[in-house]
Design a protein around this motif. Structure first.
Motif, PDB file in Angstrom:
ATOM      1  N   LEU A 207      47.852  60.378  62.105  1.00 58.64           N
ATOM      2  CA  LEU A 207      46.965  61.299  62.109  1.00 58.64           C
ATOM      3  C   LEU A 207      46.159  61.535  61.262  1.00 58.64           C
ATOM      4  O   LEU A 207      45.389  62.695  61.435  1.00 58.64           O
ATOM      5  CB  LEU A 207      48.187  61.743  60.765  1.00 58.64           C
ATOM      6  CG  LEU A 207      49.780  61.533  60.934  1.00 58.64           C
ATOM      7  CD1 LEU A 207      50.233  61.861  59.472  1.00 58.64           C
ATOM      8  CD2 LEU A 207      50.438  62.089  62.316  1.00 58.64           C
ATOM      9  N   LEU A 217      48.768  69.830  63.466  1.00 56.84           N
ATOM     10  CA  LEU A 217      50.409  69.467  63.924  1.00 56.84           C
ATOM     11  C   LEU A 217      51.332  70.434  63.628  1.00 56.84           C
ATOM     12  O   LEU A 217      51.428  70.495  62.533  1.00 56.84           O
ATOM     13  CB  LEU A 217      50.730  67.882  63.503  1.00 56.84           C
ATOM     14  CG  LEU A 217      49.002  67.042  63.690  1.00 56.84           C
ATOM     15  CD1 LEU A 217      49.675  65.755  63.127  1.00 56.84           C
ATOM     16  CD2 LEU A 217      49.269  66.591  65.622  1.00 56.84           C
ATOM     17  N   ILE A 220      56.231  66.479  63.786  1.00 55.54           N
ATOM     18  CA  ILE A 220      56.203  65.405  64.303  1.00 55.54           C
ATOM     19  C   ILE A 220      57.544  65.083  64.385  1.00 55.54           C
ATOM     20  O   ILE A 220      58.568  65.358  62.805  1.00 55.54           O
ATOM     21  CB  ILE A 220      55.322  64.352  63.960  1.00 55.54           C
ATOM     22  CG1 ILE A 220      54.837  63.106  63.228  1.00 55.54           C
ATOM     23  CG2 ILE A 220      55.013  64.742  61.990  1.00 55.54           C
ATOM     24  CD1 ILE A 220      54.298  62.416  62.913  1.00 55.54           C
ATOM     25  N   SER A 222      60.020  60.997  64.313  1.00 54.13           N
ATOM     26  CA  SER A 222      59.870  59.990  64.673  1.00 54.13           C
ATOM     27  C   SER A 222      61.442  59.119  64.688  1.00 54.13           C
ATOM     28  O   SER A 222      61.861  59.750  64.667  1.00 54.13           O
ATOM     29  CB  SER A 222      60.298  58.474  62.957  1.00 54.13           C
ATOM     30  OG  SER A 222      60.652  58.708  62.223  1.00 54.13           O
ATOM     31  N   PHE A 234      56.088  58.067  67.833  1.00 52.49           N
ATOM     32  CA  PHE A 234      56.586  59.429  67.219  1.00 52.49           C
ATOM     33  C   PHE A 234      56.038  59.907  68.484  1.00 52.49           C
ATOM     34  O   PHE A 234      54.988  60.351  69.313  1.00 52.49           O
ATOM     35  CB  PHE A 234      55.152  59.583  66.298  1.00 52.49           C
ATOM     36  CG  PHE A 234      55.849  58.086  64.637  1.00 52.49           C
ATOM     37  CD1 PHE A 234      55.905  58.762  64.116  1.00 52.49           C
ATOM     38  CD2 PHE A 234      54.757  57.192  65.110  1.00 52.49           C
ATOM     39  CE1 PHE A 234      56.082  57.521  63.059  1.00 52.49           C
ATOM     40  CE2 PHE A 234      54.652  56.246  64.664  1.00 52.49           C
ATOM     41  CZ  PHE A 234      56.383  56.504  63.295  1.00 52.49           C
ATOM     42  N   ILE A 236      54.828  63.673  69.137  1.00 51.13           N
ATOM     43  CA  ILE A 236      54.181  64.465  68.204  1.00 51.13           C
ATOM     44  C   ILE A 236      53.046  66.040  68.451  1.00 51.13           C
ATOM     45  O   ILE A 236      53.120  65.518  69.614  1.00 51.13           O
ATOM     46  CB  ILE A 236      52.520  63.603  67.532  1.00 51.13           C
ATOM     47  CG1 ILE A 236      52.984  62.865  66.777  1.00 51.13           C
ATOM     48  CG2 ILE A 236      51.482  64.801  66.798  1.00 51.13           C
ATOM     49  CD1 ILE A 236      51.782  61.793  66.230  1.00 51.13           C
TER      50      ILE A 236
END
Length: 272
Positions: A207, A217, A220, A222, A234, A236
């Motif tokens: 990040l 961003l 996000i 996971s 991830f 993003i």
């Protein structure tokens, strides 16, 4: 063009597809979100429309996992306000309901009411399928959580309006296709970053690359790699087009550190 969406008629996905595409396009309802993804992947259709996240229920896992499973790409996104309603047949009322039927994200958006009433949840593939199921059951103990459009189609009675946990409820839909062509003039880029190895501060180091380049961003998420318990990759979403200089630098730096970076789309939010 042939456009797949989660059906049957009366779903929020259908409303999104109608607004996103022209009268000359052919809209093809599918029984599940996975069916939409498969239809796009197999070239049975040109594009698909699926929800990716909701402001109350969060990420729609089927959609984001399907991007990888079927190797699909994002072409655009659109944000819709969502109002959910409780419907039943003629003899149904708040005091008779024991079971509510809907798609999982809609049920999750109405958790407070469902918990307060101690209703049993029955899950189906869409809000429109819920309305259809309640119409076919025709029992006062059963109600559907659906859109106004679905209730009108299946002739159900309104029991309660705006039953979602928050009045500011929104769902984001994405347009997906098989095309990996990236338009450098778009406003967003969706990346899939698979870390080179697990270590303390690993996510923070990823990040920090974006922060150092002043790239905001907007999302996000996971997801497990499927290789080993505790290993994640991830999704993003950045507010920088694929062709921008900061975005190019960020991708190159991440790869230089040994991370795998896949670009899942460069697109803009469509305003309707």
């Amino acid at each position: 063009m042939r456009i797949a969406y989660l059906g049957p008629s009366g779903t929020f996905s259908e409303e999104a597809a109608i607004r996103l595409f022209s009268d000359t396009d052919t809209l093809l309802p599918q029984e599940s979100m996975d069916d939409v993804l498969q239809a796009v992947s197999s070239a049975a259709v040109d594009k698909g429309v699926v929800p990716i996240e909701n402001s109350i229920a969060g990420t729609i896992d089927t959609s984001i996992d399907g991007l990888l499973t079927y190797r699909l790409f994002i072409e655009a996104d659109v944000i819709f306000p969502i109002s959910l309603y409780l419907f039943g047949t003629e003899n149904c009322g708040l005091d008779t309901i024991q079971h509510v039927v809907s798609i999982t994200p809609a049920l999750e958006q109405c958790r407070a009411l469902i918990r307060d009433k101690s209703w049993v949840c029955d899950r189906v593939g869409s809000t429109a399928a819920a309305a259809k199921a309640v119409r076919e059951r025709n029992q006062p103990e059963w109600a559907a959580i659906a859109s106004k459009c679905a209730a009108d189609i299946y002739g159900l009675k309104l029991i309660a309006s705006d039953i979602q946990d928050s009045k500011r409820n929104h769902t984001r839909f994405i347009v997906i296709s098989r095309s990996s062509r990236l338009d450098p003039h778009q406003e967003k880029t969706m990346l899939l970053v698979t870390p080179a190895r697990e270590h303390v501060g690993m996510l923070a180091s990823i990040l920090n690359v974006f922060a150092a380049l002043s790239i905001n961003l907007s999302w996000i998420e996971s997801r497990p790699t499927g290789e080993k318990l505790g290993e994640y990759r991830f999704f993003i979403e950045t507010e920088a087009g694929y062709g921008s200089d900061p975005m190019s630098k960020a991708i190159n730096i991440l790869r230089m550190f040994g991370h795998q970076v896949a670009i899942l789309g460069s697109y803009s939010t469509i305003t309707l």
